[in-house]
Design a protein around this motif. Structure first.
Motif, mmCIF file in Angstrom:
data_model
loop_
_atom_site.group_PDB
_atom_site.id
_atom_site.type_symbol
_atom_site.label_atom_id
_atom_site.label_comp_id
_atom_site.label_asym_id
_atom_site.label_seq_id
_atom_site.Cartn_x
_atom_site.Cartn_y
_atom_site.Cartn_z
ATOM 1 N N LEU A 220 7.095 -10.273 -16.125
ATOM 2 C CA LEU A 220 8.049 -11.373 -16.145
ATOM 3 C C LEU A 220 9.266 -10.991 -16.986
ATOM 4 O O LEU A 220 9.123 -10.543 -18.129
ATOM 5 N N ILE A 221 10.437 -11.165 -16.392
ATOM 6 C CA ILE A 221 11.696 -10.869 -17.067
ATOM 7 C C ILE A 221 12.505 -12.162 -17.148
ATOM 8 O O ILE A 221 12.687 -12.849 -16.137
ATOM 9 N N ASN A 222 12.968 -12.506 -18.321
ATOM 10 C CA ASN A 222 13.795 -13.691 -18.471
ATOM 11 C C ASN A 222 15.197 -13.437 -17.943
ATOM 12 O O ASN A 222 15.678 -12.298 -17.921
ATOM 13 N N MET A 223 15.834 -14.516 -17.523
ATOM 14 C CA MET A 223 17.220 -14.395 -17.090
ATOM 15 C C MET A 223 18.076 -13.877 -18.243
ATOM 16 O O MET A 223 17.871 -14.269 -19.401
ATOM 17 N N SER A 224 18.996 -12.977 -17.920
ATOM 18 C CA SER A 224 19.902 -12.346 -18.885
ATOM 19 C C SER A 224 19.235 -11.270 -19.733
ATOM 20 O O SER A 224 19.880 -10.689 -20.606
ATOM 21 N N ASP A 225 17.944 -10.965 -19.493
ATOM 22 C CA ASP A 225 17.263 -9.940 -20.279
ATOM 23 C C ASP A 225 17.816 -8.549 -19.980
ATOM 24 O O ASP A 225 18.229 -8.254 -18.853
ATOM 25 N N ARG A 226 17.757 -7.706 -20.991
ATOM 26 C CA ARG A 226 18.039 -6.283 -20.822
ATOM 27 C C ARG A 226 16.734 -5.531 -21.094
ATOM 28 O O ARG A 226 16.053 -5.793 -22.091
ATOM 29 N N PHE A 227 16.364 -4.624 -20.209
ATOM 30 C CA PHE A 227 15.068 -3.964 -20.323
ATOM 31 C C PHE A 227 15.154 -2.565 -19.726
ATOM 32 O O PHE A 227 16.074 -2.244 -18.974
ATOM 33 N N ASN A 228 14.203 -1.735 -20.084
ATOM 34 C CA ASN A 228 14.171 -0.355 -19.615
ATOM 35 C C ASN A 228 12.962 -0.111 -18.730
ATOM 36 O O ASN A 228 11.859 -0.583 -19.020
ATOM 37 N N ILE A 229 13.183 0.612 -17.623
ATOM 38 C CA ILE A 229 12.099 1.110 -16.777
ATOM 39 C C ILE A 229 12.340 2.614 -16.660
ATOM 40 O O ILE A 229 13.262 3.052 -15.967
ATOM 41 N N GLY A 230 11.520 3.399 -17.362
ATOM 42 C CA GLY A 230 11.796 4.828 -17.434
ATOM 43 C C GLY A 230 13.171 5.049 -18.053
ATOM 44 O O GLY A 230 13.510 4.450 -19.086
ATOM 45 N N GLU A 231 13.983 5.888 -17.426
ATOM 46 C CA GLU A 231 15.347 6.128 -17.912
ATOM 47 C C GLU A 231 16.338 5.063 -17.444
ATOM 48 O O GLU A 231 17.503 5.066 -17.877
ATOM 49 N N PHE A 232 15.905 4.182 -16.556
ATOM 50 C CA PHE A 232 16.803 3.132 -16.058
ATOM 51 C C PHE A 232 16.988 2.066 -17.148
ATOM 52 O O PHE A 232 16.017 1.463 -17.618
ATOM 53 N N ASP A 233 18.227 1.824 -17.527
ATOM 54 C CA ASP A 233 18.585 0.780 -18.489
ATOM 55 C C ASP A 233 19.148 -0.384 -17.676
ATOM 56 O O ASP A 233 20.250 -0.305 -17.122
ATOM 57 N N GLN B 22 0.819 -1.212 0.000
ATOM 58 C CA GLN B 22 0.000 0.000 0.000
ATOM 59 C C GLN B 22 0.853 1.261 0.000
ATOM 60 O O GLN B 22 0.393 2.336 -0.393
ATOM 61 N N ASP B 23 2.107 1.136 0.431
ATOM 62 C CA ASP B 23 3.009 2.288 0.440
ATOM 63 C C ASP B 23 3.814 2.413 -0.848
ATOM 64 O O ASP B 23 4.497 3.421 -1.049
ATOM 65 N N LEU B 24 3.749 1.393 -1.704
ATOM 66 C CA LEU B 24 4.544 1.389 -2.928
ATOM 67 C C LEU B 24 3.675 1.564 -4.174
ATOM 68 O O LEU B 24 3.881 2.470 -4.967
ATOM 69 N N GLU B 25 2.725 0.653 -4.347
ATOM 70 C CA GLU B 25 1.775 0.695 -5.469
ATOM 71 C C GLU B 25 2.463 0.934 -6.808
ATOM 72 O O GLU B 25 2.112 1.830 -7.570
ATOM 73 N N CYS B 26 3.450 0.094 -7.097
ATOM 74 C CA CYS B 26 4.168 0.192 -8.362
ATOM 75 C C CYS B 26 4.233 -1.197 -8.988
ATOM 76 O O CYS B 26 4.051 -2.208 -8.297
ATOM 77 N N PRO B 27 4.498 -1.298 -10.280
ATOM 78 C CA PRO B 27 4.653 -2.616 -10.898
ATOM 79 C C PRO B 27 5.889 -3.340 -10.379
ATOM 80 O O PRO B 27 6.850 -2.702 -9.919
ATOM 81 N N VAL B 28 5.857 -4.668 -10.445
ATOM 82 C CA VAL B 28 6.961 -5.507 -9.982
ATOM 83 C C VAL B 28 7.562 -6.231 -11.185
ATOM 84 O O VAL B 28 6.837 -6.729 -12.052
ATOM 85 N N TYR B 29 8.888 -6.303 -11.228
ATOM 86 C CA TYR B 29 9.608 -7.006 -12.282
ATOM 87 C C TYR B 29 10.367 -8.161 -11.636
ATOM 88 O O TYR B 29 11.133 -7.954 -10.687
ATOM 89 N N ALA B 30 10.168 -9.367 -12.170
ATOM 90 C CA ALA B 30 10.791 -10.550 -11.563
ATOM 91 C C ALA B 30 10.881 -11.668 -12.592
ATOM 92 O O ALA B 30 10.173 -11.652 -13.606
ATOM 93 N N THR B 31 11.743 -12.655 -12.318
ATOM 94 C CA THR B 31 11.788 -13.849 -13.149
ATOM 95 C C THR B 31 10.594 -14.739 -12.823
ATOM 96 O O THR B 31 9.856 -14.497 -11.858
ATOM 97 N N LYS B 32 10.419 -15.795 -13.597
ATOM 98 C CA LYS B 32 9.232 -16.641 -13.458
ATOM 99 C C LYS B 32 9.139 -17.282 -12.074
ATOM 100 O O LYS B 32 8.065 -17.340 -11.477
ATOM 101 N N PHE B 33 10.263 -17.781 -11.571
ATOM 102 C CA PHE B 33 10.210 -18.462 -10.281
ATOM 103 C C PHE B 33 9.866 -17.480 -9.163
ATOM 104 O O PHE B 33 9.000 -17.755 -8.326
ATOM 105 N N ALA B 34 10.536 -16.334 -9.126
ATOM 106 C CA ALA B 34 10.231 -15.333 -8.100
ATOM 107 C C ALA B 34 8.785 -14.864 -8.223
ATOM 108 O O ALA B 34 8.100 -14.646 -7.208
ATOM 109 N N ALA B 35 8.302 -14.724 -9.458
ATOM 110 C CA ALA B 35 6.913 -14.304 -9.661
ATOM 111 C C ALA B 35 5.942 -15.350 -9.121
ATOM 112 O O ALA B 35 4.900 -15.004 -8.556
ATOM 113 N N SER B 36 6.264 -16.633 -9.283
ATOM 114 C CA SER B 36 5.403 -17.700 -8.741
ATOM 115 C C SER B 36 5.304 -17.608 -7.229
ATOM 116 O O SER B 36 4.217 -17.734 -6.655
ATOM 117 N N ILE B 37 6.447 -17.399 -6.587
ATOM 118 C CA ILE B 37 6.455 -17.269 -5.130
ATOM 119 C C ILE B 37 5.663 -16.040 -4.703
ATOM 120 O O ILE B 37 4.846 -16.094 -3.768
#
Length: 548
Positions: free
Chosen positions: A120-133, A87-102
């Protein structure tokens, strides 16, 4: 502090200076990114509490600028606080499949599954969140799909290692790609935010495969029932125990809710594929219970865990005794020593044989030791080393490693904002931080009135006195006093306390005895003085007044 300044900064809010409660924030040009959100355990120094989470007060005030929460892996000290702090964060979560299952299982139990967006982010993936690479860098650890996070920014690059080790023979996953870390080093790393948990240990890296071979040998040599306790999240260890049981032609029964949840999540993601489904308490009568391997939760002596209840002989289905062997395939988390010893002593008292890592090679740490940390510094060549995830003895030890490899160490307290760029990194501000206690379905401040009162009651006791007076303020009968843990109800001294309290009440001025508020205040003061003189303690005192 101007939050819109263009810069790149790091802010730890949990995990610096203590093990657990990992909660890290990065700021890039006014926007925030969280990495991990975990719980911690209070230990023997805080018996009035059990589970702790970081206080999210600061980021809650800026959550409109919080872009996401990135999870490095599914251990409780990195993922366990999400449902409590959501409730204090309310933001999307990025995780691999196993962590997402838990995480989904936790959210479902909390009735929050529909509220949280999980990418869901695959292992070794490169992705952007806003300006964060961002780039996930797979590492070996004691749980599947552990990732380091490489953060590229115009101000410089940061390697956030998460938890890691250089396992030469992992049971699950691949050997850590050292060339990838060398490649990052050649690209340029401004700072490495690095796990410090095991840096004071100087030995050759231990392999999970070595533990498997050892468990196969050990379990094959044991007669009678075998129980193995380990961290429920350690899929590699659970698989190794099951493999050793299979080699000894023993069925496996899992005991404990967290192990059942782990099995579901692991099989959902393709792990434990060569291991037959485990038996549980519900169907264990279908196997030969005299020739079984139990995998049991409770390696840290947790009060409500299966192994603790078994050791006290209060488990509904299982008891251990003569002829049984209990193997601790885990390390002792600092602060849990007394709780673990109590369980082991109870098991031994009931006739069970207890085996730990002191007796046999039944555990390998999931964290990097000194030699491995040195190797990572040599490969990554960061300009600055930022130790996290450990007590101060660990942070200082890693700071010394950083110096060995020509990196300038930066030691931070939780709440320190370290501006990484532009310019030379420096601590530019501090923000409120602290710890909250999970108390049922609510969060309480460690320093708040409720926990403060609980500490006082724990160490000094609590006394409740009640008495009735008439409209003229005269006592209608002897006072009634309850003081559990301070006096035996049949103690003559306790009778003396009651008598003295009643006598002093009757001596109060008539004017005081006519006013309820003044009478209660004076009664508290009188009882505190009596108890302080007799017990040399300052218990909490509560007064119940009845006027008839």
């Amino acid at each position: 502090m101007n939050e819109q300044v263009n810069d790149f900064a790091f802010l730890p809010l949990g995990g610096t200076g203590e093990i657990g409660m990992n909660f890290n924030l990065y700021r890039l040009n006014g926007k925030w990114l969280a990495i991990d959100c975990g719980i911690g355990f209070s230990g023997n120094d805080m018996p009035e509490a059990d589970i702790l989470v970081p206080d999210p007060e600061f980021i809650a005030r800026h959550k409109e600028d919080l872009l996401a929460l990135v999870i490095t892996h599914a251990h409780e000290d990195h993922i366990g606080a999400v449902t409590y702090l959501w409730q204090d964060l309310e933001c999307p979560v990025y995780a691999t499949k196993f962590a997402a299952s838990i995480l989904r299982r936790k959210l479902r139990e909390a009735g929050m599954l529909e509220d949280v967006t999980i990418h869901l982010i695959n292992m070794s993936d490169r992705f952007n969140i806003g300006e964060f690479d961002l780039e996930f860098i797979p590492v070996t650890h004691s749980i599947p799909e552990a990732q380091s996070v490489f953060i590229r920014t115009p101000y410089g690059n940061v390697l956030h290692t998460g938890d890691w080790k250089l396992d030469p023979e992992p049971v699950i996953g691949n050997v850590t790609n050292l060339e990838k870390f060398a490649e990052l080093g050649r690209e340029g790393v401004l700072a490495m935010v690095c796990d410090s948990t095991n840096v004071i240990v100087k030995r050759a890296p231990e392999s999970e495969m070595q533990v498997r071979r050892s468990l196969v040998e050990l379990i094959a040599s044991i007669k009678g029932r075998v129980a193995v306790t380990c961290f429920a999240s350690n899929v590699s260890r659970v698989e190794s125990i099951a493999y050793a049981a299979k080699q000894a032609n023993r069925p496996v029964v899992i005991i404990g809710r967290s192990l059942k949840n782990l099995e579901i999540a692991a099989r959902e993601n393709g792990y434990l594929a060569d291991i037959p489904p485990f038996f549980t308490e519900q169907n264990m009568n279908d196997v030969d219970l005299d020739h079984v391997v139990f995998i049991v939760t409770g390696s840290q002596g947790e009060e409500r865990s299966a192994l603790t209840r078994i050791s006290f002989d209060v488990h509904q289905h299982i008891s251990f005794g003569n002829g049984d062997t209990v193997i601790y395939s885990s390390r002792t988390i600092p602060g849990n020593e007394l709780a673990i010893m109590r369980v082991q002593d109870n098991l031994a008292r009931r006739g069970a044989r207890v085996i730990t890592s002191r007796d046999h090679f039944v555990h390998a740490s999931g964290h990097a030791c000194y030699e491995e940390v040195c190797e990572l510094y040599k490969l990554v060549q960061p300009t600055y080393g930022i130790p996290v995830h450990g007590e101060w003895i660990h942070l200082n030890a890693q700071a010394n490693v950083a110096k060995e490899y020509n990196a300038e160490p930066v030691l931070l307290e939780d709440g320190d904002i370290l501006r990484l760029g532009p310019g030379k990194p420096q601590i530019v501000a501090g923000v409120p931080c602290g710890r909250l206690v999970i108390d049922g379905n609510r969060l309480l401040s460690v320093d708040g009135d409720v926990l403060s009162a609980r500490r006082r009651m724990l160490y000094n006791g609590v006394v409740v006195a009640s008495f009735a007076v008439n409209m003229n303020g005269d006592l209608l009968s002897d006072p009634n006093i309850s003081a559990p843990g301070l006096f035996d109800q049949h103690d003559e001294e306790f009778d003396d306390v009651i008598d003295e309290f009643g006598e002093l009440l009757e001596r109060l001025p008539h004017k005081v005895r006519l006013n309820d508020e003044e009478l209660v205040d004076n009664a508290k003061m009188i009882l505190r003085r009596i108890l302080g003189r007799r017990l040399k303690k300052k218990p909490m005192v509560d007064i119940h007044l009845l006027r008839l």
